[in-house]
Design an enzyme around this catalytic site. Structure first.
Site, PDB file in Angstrom:
ATOM      1  N   HIS A  10     -34.171 -27.581 -24.521  1.00  0.00           N
ATOM      2  CA  HIS A  10     -34.311 -28.506 -23.948  1.00  0.00           C
ATOM      3  C   HIS A  10     -35.581 -28.780 -22.834  1.00  0.00           C
ATOM      4  O   HIS A  10     -35.872 -27.476 -22.523  1.00  0.00           O
ATOM      5  CB  HIS A  10     -33.190 -28.616 -23.044  1.00  0.00           C
ATOM      6  CG  HIS A  10     -32.737 -27.885 -22.228  1.00  0.00           C
ATOM      7  ND1 HIS A  10     -33.378 -27.831 -20.985  1.00  0.00           N
ATOM      8  CD2 HIS A  10     -31.889 -26.631 -22.321  1.00  0.00           C
ATOM      9  CE1 HIS A  10     -32.650 -26.669 -20.294  1.00  0.00           C
ATOM     10  NE2 HIS A  10     -32.149 -25.997 -21.068  1.00  0.00           N
ATOM     11  N   ARG A  61     -28.457 -32.123 -21.290  1.00  0.00           N
ATOM     12  CA  ARG A  61     -30.004 -32.057 -21.143  1.00  0.00           C
ATOM     13  C   ARG A  61     -30.456 -31.523 -22.436  1.00  0.00           C
ATOM     14  O   ARG A  61     -31.528 -31.943 -22.718  1.00  0.00           O
ATOM     15  CB  ARG A  61     -30.333 -30.571 -20.266  1.00  0.00           C
ATOM     16  CG  ARG A  61     -29.526 -29.370 -20.514  1.00  0.00           C
ATOM     17  CD  ARG A  61     -29.966 -28.468 -19.220  1.00  0.00           C
ATOM     18  NE  ARG A  61     -29.151 -27.063 -19.725  1.00  0.00           N
ATOM     19  CZ  ARG A  61     -28.130 -26.657 -19.225  1.00  0.00           C
ATOM     20  NH1 ARG A  61     -27.237 -27.507 -19.062  1.00  0.00           N
ATOM     21  NH2 ARG A  61     -27.781 -25.400 -19.429  1.00  0.00           N
ATOM     22  N   GLU A  88     -25.432 -23.224 -23.987  1.00  0.00           N
ATOM     23  CA  GLU A  88     -26.105 -22.363 -23.249  1.00  0.00           C
ATOM     24  C   GLU A  88     -25.109 -21.202 -22.936  1.00  0.00           C
ATOM     25  O   GLU A  88     -24.071 -21.229 -22.763  1.00  0.00           O
ATOM     26  CB  GLU A  88     -26.840 -22.781 -21.874  1.00  0.00           C
ATOM     27  CG  GLU A  88     -27.535 -21.744 -20.981  1.00  0.00           C
ATOM     28  CD  GLU A  88     -28.639 -21.140 -21.800  1.00  0.00           C
ATOM     29  OE1 GLU A  88     -28.058 -20.196 -22.754  1.00  0.00           O
ATOM     30  OE2 GLU A  88     -29.628 -21.240 -21.202  1.00  0.00           O
ATOM     31  N   HIS A 158     -30.573 -24.354 -26.201  1.00  0.00           N
ATOM     32  CA  HIS A 158     -30.818 -23.882 -24.998  1.00  0.00           C
ATOM     33  C   HIS A 158     -31.570 -22.489 -25.324  1.00  0.00           C
ATOM     34  O   HIS A 158     -31.273 -21.723 -26.288  1.00  0.00           O
ATOM     35  CB  HIS A 158     -29.542 -23.517 -24.188  1.00  0.00           C
ATOM     36  CG  HIS A 158     -28.671 -24.790 -24.000  1.00  0.00           C
ATOM     37  ND1 HIS A 158     -28.689 -25.700 -22.990  1.00  0.00           N
ATOM     38  CD2 HIS A 158     -27.839 -25.534 -24.995  1.00  0.00           C
ATOM     39  CE1 HIS A 158     -27.965 -26.799 -23.092  1.00  0.00           C
ATOM     40  NE2 HIS A 158     -27.339 -26.680 -24.428  1.00  0.00           N
TER      41      HIS A 158
END
Length: 206
Positions: A10, A61, A88, A158
């Site tokens: 991202h 995100r 993440e 991520h």
């Protein structure tokens, strides 16, 4: 038959900018993050890549980054699968803490171990090894079969969930993957053989 897999971290988030441990929290992209995502789309458009299916995490995100990329390449509305398996790494008790403040509280060496060891998690959180243990089964079950079937796939996720994938794709050791930096909004383009091994890799980071 081409087998294309694109991985993209991202764009910069508000918490990246503030140097906070983000994990599973949900900050938005910064203006820079939006620009990074649009640039990623431009780079993929220049390569004339089109996708058959997209995967992303359960976090805003990554989803927003994917939306901006698809818009740039003219693929708004592409079928997208969202799953927290691609989230993440969970930073547990240090989530939301400024990294410099964490060093003051716990000591530089301890924070370095939490951030850069393979199998030592922060309190209440995940190590990179634990992150890989949820990412890789999902990849093998849901993503890789699509690629091997001849579909071009993009995954927006991520830094650490993608490191888990890259470690396997590129046959890296735990020591090697911990040194691998992934730029925000920088696509990595893989071409895979019919057995899932990597034929070529193109990192579009500057």
């Amino acid at each position: 038959m081409e087998r294309i897999l694109v991985l993209v971290r991202h764009g910069q988030s508000e918490w990246n900018l503030k140097n906070l441990f983000t994990g599973w929290k949900n900050p938005n992209l910064t203006e820079q993050g939006v620009a990074e995502a649009k640039k990623a789309g431009e780079q993929l458009r220049d390569l004339k890549l089109k996708f058959d299916l997209a995967f992303t995490s359960d976090l805003t995100r990554a989803q927003k980054t994917l939306e901006l990329i698809l818009s740039e390449i003219g693929q708004d509305g592409l079928e997208t699968v969202k799953n927290q398996a691609l989230n993440e790494r969970d930073y547990g008790d240090i989530t939301g803490m400024n990294k410099d403040e964490a060093r003051e509280k716990f000591g530089e060496e301890q924070v370095h171990i939490w951030r850069r060891s393979f199998d030592v998690p922060p309190p209440g959180g995940e190590s990179l090894k634990m992150t890989a243990e949820r990412v890789l089964p999902y990849y093998h079950k849901e993503i890789l079969p699509q690629v091997l079937g001849g579909k071009s796939i993009i995954v927006a996720a991520h830094g650490n969930s993608l490191r888990a994938l890259i470690m396997e794709l590129e046959n890296l050791t735990p020591e090697q993957i911990l040194k691998r930096e992934l730029g925000t909004g920088a696509p990595v383009v893989y071409r895979l053989a019919e057995d899932g091994s990597v034929i070529s890799v193109q990192d579009l980071a500057d």
